[in-house]
Design a protein around this motif. Structure first.
Motif, PDB file in Angstrom:
ATOM      1  N   ALA A 179      19.912 -15.083   1.965  1.00  0.00           N
ATOM      2  CA  ALA A 179      20.929 -15.515   2.940  1.00  0.00           C
ATOM      3  C   ALA A 179      22.306 -14.979   2.587  1.00  0.00           C
ATOM      4  O   ALA A 179      23.273 -15.727   2.550  1.00  0.00           O
ATOM      5  CB  ALA A 179      20.952 -17.035   3.034  1.00  0.00           C
ATOM      6  N   ASN A 180      22.419 -13.696   2.305  1.00  0.00           N
ATOM      7  CA  ASN A 180      23.734 -13.196   1.920  1.00  0.00           C
ATOM      8  C   ASN A 180      24.398 -12.288   2.954  1.00  0.00           C
ATOM      9  O   ASN A 180      25.537 -11.919   2.798  1.00  0.00           O
ATOM     10  CB  ASN A 180      23.688 -12.498   0.556  1.00  0.00           C
ATOM     11  N   CYS A 181      23.702 -11.913   4.024  1.00  0.00           N
ATOM     12  CA  CYS A 181      24.376 -11.034   4.980  1.00  0.00           C
ATOM     13  C   CYS A 181      25.088 -11.828   6.060  1.00  0.00           C
ATOM     14  O   CYS A 181      26.031 -11.341   6.660  1.00  0.00           O
ATOM     15  CB  CYS A 181      23.405 -10.042   5.610  1.00  0.00           C
ATOM     16  N   ARG A 182      24.656 -13.044   6.301  1.00  0.00           N
ATOM     17  CA  ARG A 182      25.276 -13.983   7.261  1.00  0.00           C
ATOM     18  C   ARG A 182      25.173 -13.519   8.711  1.00  0.00           C
ATOM     19  O   ARG A 182      25.893 -14.013   9.567  1.00  0.00           O
ATOM     20  CB  ARG A 182      26.753 -14.256   6.920  1.00  0.00           C
ATOM     21  N   MET A 183      24.313 -12.563   8.990  1.00  0.00           N
ATOM     22  CA  MET A 183      24.254 -12.044  10.350  1.00  0.00           C
ATOM     23  C   MET A 183      23.472 -12.978  11.263  1.00  0.00           C
ATOM     24  O   MET A 183      23.641 -12.959  12.472  1.00  0.00           O
ATOM     25  CB  MET A 183      23.607 -10.650  10.330  1.00  0.00           C
ATOM     26  N   CYS A 184      22.600 -13.815  10.678  1.00  0.00           N
ATOM     27  CA  CYS A 184      21.691 -14.601  11.508  1.00  0.00           C
ATOM     28  C   CYS A 184      22.260 -15.968  11.846  1.00  0.00           C
ATOM     29  O   CYS A 184      21.524 -16.916  12.094  1.00  0.00           O
ATOM     30  CB  CYS A 184      20.348 -14.748  10.801  1.00  0.00           C
ATOM     31  N   LEU A 185      23.574 -16.110  11.857  1.00  0.00           N
ATOM     32  CA  LEU A 185      24.196 -17.410  12.123  1.00  0.00           C
ATOM     33  C   LEU A 185      23.789 -17.966  13.483  1.00  0.00           C
ATOM     34  O   LEU A 185      23.730 -17.233  14.473  1.00  0.00           O
ATOM     35  CB  LEU A 185      25.716 -17.288  12.058  1.00  0.00           C
TER      36      LEU A 185
END
Lengths: 685, 196
Positions: A43-49
């Protein structure tokens, strides 16, 4: 079973399902970079918010388990804005060099920037630049493009089991690399290119060769090992540009080995594109098909069947072997063998030479005994499957054979085959583990069965399987790991010596003594050509390797990317290749060559099309009826007892990168040998 | 700084803990549950660095990795993440100059200037005589007495360019300058308060 609502659609999911997976079940697209369904979740790219009711901020859906009564929205203004902002952050240090980037056109970052990002950049400050890392001849790096999703780090760590990649430094200075310069030495390193969502890791031999939209894509299978990995062959014109994996959960999941992926440049080199006949001066001269067939017919004329022999090689397809077998029957020759490694184990029972538990069965095993095999080199994806099972916990692996790093801990039991007797009689500590196992498994390598005492090793393996309850209703843990693509199909159709016929070793010996007049090699290159004496050798195949250089007549055939042909993998799963390009020059599909030759020899085979041939083949061998199906083999007695030799058990493969005519012709594979195998060999000296 | 260490530095081929440190390392490892030995990676790296002239060669990180049964690359990651681990040789005195906002407002630029003009070093460099290395660091939590510099294990606070230059002189001469506030104030008492 939590029930939740996503975009006003109610659904029930299995406990532990993440919100992102639940969205996928509904067909709702959630952008992501770091999440990969076969890897752990950082969960480090934060694109799937996404927006979740009663939470103050958008949540990363990949790491959020579905909860009872959750109300999730993926299309609110908040979510759209969050995605735009994350995208903008990810692009801050990303060089917008798509026009010169090999990932361009098939890049997650590019696609998602178009779909979810701003239409322009607002960042005018300096961007950072990162030094490229040297990862060897297969993976090219442009580290400035990296967005630190850590998929490569997790792949190397979890799937490949070679933890050499890491993230070094912190924040602005974080860099992905190996810290100390070293090539990524793994048989699965090419998959790093696939998991990388941007152009940071790309296919090195393919660099600047083509754009994805120029390529025609053909879904087919690989034949460079016995797994039968599902692949996609990308061609431009008649040239194979690259090979990518295709998803098949029961076979290769979504990975392929480096040989499968990178040996494709061998398809362009050393090709046989026209028939050749050896002249009176001993030199091979180009000829046309008619002349080549006539030269063979002259030899065959009046020759007794016993002095004709045929050996099928490692890449031979089922149709060609079937046609050749029928032709040899017509010529009354009993001397045929598809085991050019000289193995003489019992092939009367299918269970005795296939991977009965199936590859997916590995995930149920709890105790495993490896006999004379190094799955890491022989079948990298089966090894990855074993590692996957080990990662879940509770797997014990015993090894009889070479002591090597298999990427998971093993119990080394020695290399002496007599250990098999110890286990059989319960005198070995490992026997205790097998006895108490729920789903015990034995994997016998092709190397163990190719020995002179292979038949007796096969017998002991069967006895061990029976003694330790490996074969019962719903579970068959007796596995033979074949290493070449043609073998199971060959054995299934009985491409073995008929009554009174000679097997590979005897054929070679008889040829040396002048008792074999004509030897037909169907892509067989791994036998000792210097021992064939004055035998008239016909070589049918696609590469100029050992067989072709010994041959008196060369019949140019097709490689696996140039024909539609059937192969059985080590499980006994029937799969078909598809034609991605045409064979070069005058080369033809292999079954057609044999069919045409049969007519010249006066024994025309009764089929004119591939469909007719397949029909005949199914009539003779029902196993060839259903694609992508593994017919469970009945368990009967096979093999017999005899005295074992004390020579240590070994794997049949030492050089992973060069095992067949295609990989031997590949410059990339030669570079791998230089980069990965030579340093190890030198260090050992 | 956490910038990549100078990989050209001459790396020793081997590293071994002294018997005393080995004992201590085992004591650290024993603090954690079985199969969680990797938790001891930071104390072990600190031990190794203290033993090896205040820097961590790759060989030392490999030794730690082997003791904790973790892939070496995981140890490199930890060592490169934390600024207190030096992965290249440093001088006898490591000057960690705080340049975060409070120290910067109170004159950390002067201190950097002294480093450059007096010692001839700026961020990440070591003086020719091997006595001093300087690095800019982020807040070390002594903002009340800004500007400050950490030299090896000690804090020197309420610095000016001159007082910092004097400390460097004393250190170079083998003396022990007084640590803490250089204006003599106690803890974080107001500067106008009576001296104790």
């Amino acid at each position: 079973m939590p029930k939740l609502k996503i975009n006003d659609i109610e659904l029930e999911v299995a406990p532990g399902t993440s919100v992102l997976q639940a969205c996928e079940q509904l067909g709702i697209e959630v952008p992501r970079f770091c999440y990969h369904d076969k890897l752990s979740v950082p969960a480090n790219c934060r694109m799937c918010l996404v927006e979740v009711e009663k939470t103050p901020k958008p949540q990363a859906s990949c790491a959020l388990p579905c909860g009872e009564g959750m109300v999730v929205k993926t299309n609110t203004p908040v979510v759209l804005r969050a995605r735009k902002n994350v995208m903008e952050m990810l692009l801050i240090n990303h060089p917008l060099d798509c026009p010169i980037c090999d990932q361009g056109g098939e890049c997650d970052l590019q696609d998602q920037a178009v779909a979810y990002g701003f239409d322009r950049g607002r960042y005018a400050e300096a961007k950072r630049a990162v030094k490229d890392k040297e990862l060897g001849p297969l993976v090219k790096t442009v580290m400035t493009r990296c967005i630190h999703c850590t998929r490569c780090v997790r792949f190397a760590d979890e799937i490949a089991g070679t933890p050499v990649l890491g993230g070094f430094g912190r924040s602005e200075h974080l860099e992905i690399g190996t810290y100390i310069e070293k090539a990524v030495s793994s048989e699965l390193s090419g998959n790093l290119v696939d998991v990388c969502p941007v152009g940071a890791l790309t296919n090195k031999p393919y660099a600047f060769e083509a754009r994805p939209w120029e390529l025609s894509k053909t879904e087919t299978i690989d034949v460079l090992d016995a797994i039968g990995s599902n692949i996609r062959v990308d061609t431009r014109g008649q040239e194979v540009m690259r090979i990518l994996p295709r998803l098949h959960e029961d076979v290769n999941e979504e990975w392929i080995s480096d040989k499968t992926r990178y040996a494709c440049d061998g398809l362009k080199r050393q090709r046989l594109d026209t028939p050749y006949i050896r002249g009176v001066d001993g030199k091979l001269k180009p000829a046309n098909w008619g002349e080549a067939f006539a030269a063979i017919a002259r030899q065959v004329k009046g020759m007794p069947g016993e002095s004709i022999a045929a050996i099928a090689g490692d890449l031979a397809d089922a149709e060609a072997m079937f046609a050749l077998k029928q032709l040899m029957q017509q010529l009354k020759s009993p001397n045929i063998d598809c085991r050019q490694d000289g193995a003489q184990y019992d092939s009367s029972q299918r269970a005795g030479y296939t991977f009965n538990s199936k590859i997916s069965g590995i995930e149920q095993a709890d105790v495993m005994l490896l006999v004379g095999t190094n799955p890491r080199l022989e079948a990298s994806l089966i090894n990855a499957r074993i590692r996957k099972r080990w990662l879940r916990g509770g797997l014990k692996v015993g090894v009889i054979g070479e002591q090597t790093d298999l990427t998971y801990p093993t119990k080394y039991l020695g290399a002496n085959p007599l250990v098999l007797d110890e286990i059989l009689q319960g005198r070995n500590a490992f026997a205790e583990l097998l006895k108490n196992a729920k789903n015990p498994m034995i994997i016998v390598g092709a190397g163990a069965l190719a020995r002179k005492d292979g038949l007796f090793i096969q017998y002991r393996a069967r006895k061990i399987a029976e003694t330790y309850n490996m074969v019962r209703d719903g579970w068959n843990g007796f596995n033979v790991l074949q290493t070449v693509a043609s073998r199971v199909a060959g054995l299934d159709m009985g491409f073995v010596p008929a009554q009174g016929g000679k097997a590979t070793h005897d054929i070679i010996a008889a040829a040396g003594q002048g008792k074999i007049g004509l030897l037909y090699l169907l892509g067989a290159d791994e036998i000792d050509m210097s021992k064939l004496g004055n035998t008239f050798v016909v070589y049918q195949g696609h590469h100029g390797d050992a067989g072709a250089s010994r041959a008196d007549v060369i019949l140019p055939g097709s490689a696996y990317t140039e024909k539609s042909a059937l192969y059985m993998n080590t499980e006994g799963r029937l799969q078909s290749t598809r034609r991605a390009a045409f064979p070069p020059g005058q080369a033809k599909e292999d079954w057609q060559i044999i069919r045409a030759l049969s007519e010249v020899l006066g024994h025309a085979l009764p089929y004119d099309t591939l469909a007719q041939l397949r029909q005949k083949m199914v009539q003779a061998h029902a196993l060839f009826a259903r694609l992508d199906h593994v017919e469970p083999a009945p368990w009967n007695n096979f093999a017999r007892d005899g005295v074992l030799e004390s020579a240590p058990l070994r794997s049949s493969i030492a050089n992973f990168y060069q095992t067949d005519v295609i990989s031997r012709a590949s410059p990339t594979m030669a570079q791998c040998v230089d980069a990965f195998l030579k340093p190890v060999a030198e260090a050992a000296e | 700084m956490s910038a990549p260490a100078n990989m050209n530095a001459k790396q020793p081929k081997t590293f071994a803990f002294t018997p005393a440190n080995l004992e201590k390392a085992k004591w650290f490892i024993a603090k954690y549950p079985k199969n969680r030995e990797a938790s001891a990676v930071i104390p072990l790296l600190q031990l190794a660095q203290a033993q090896h002239d205040n820097w961590l060669p790759v060989a030392a990180m490999d030794v730690v990795a082997e003791m904790l049964e973790m892939p070496p690359v995981r140890v490199y990651e930890v060592a490169s993440f934390y600024t207190m681990f030096n992965r290249a040789p440093v001088g006898k005195f490591l000057l960690q100059v705080c340049t975060t906002t409070p120290c910067w407002l109170r004159g950390s630029d002067d201190i950097k200037h002294v480093c450059k003009s007096k010692l001839g070093i700026s961020d990440g460099e070591t003086s020719k005589d091997g006595m001093f290395s300087m690095m800019e660091v982020e807040c070390l939590g002594a903002c009340v007495n800004a500007p400050m510099v950490q030299i090896n294990d000690d804090y020197y606070e309420d610095l000016t360019g001159d007082s910092f230059a004097q400390i460097c002189d004393e250190l170079a001469a083998g003396k022990t300058p007084s640590i803490g506030s250089q204006t003599g104030r106690q803890g974080s008492h107001p500067a106008s308060a009576k001296k104790a």
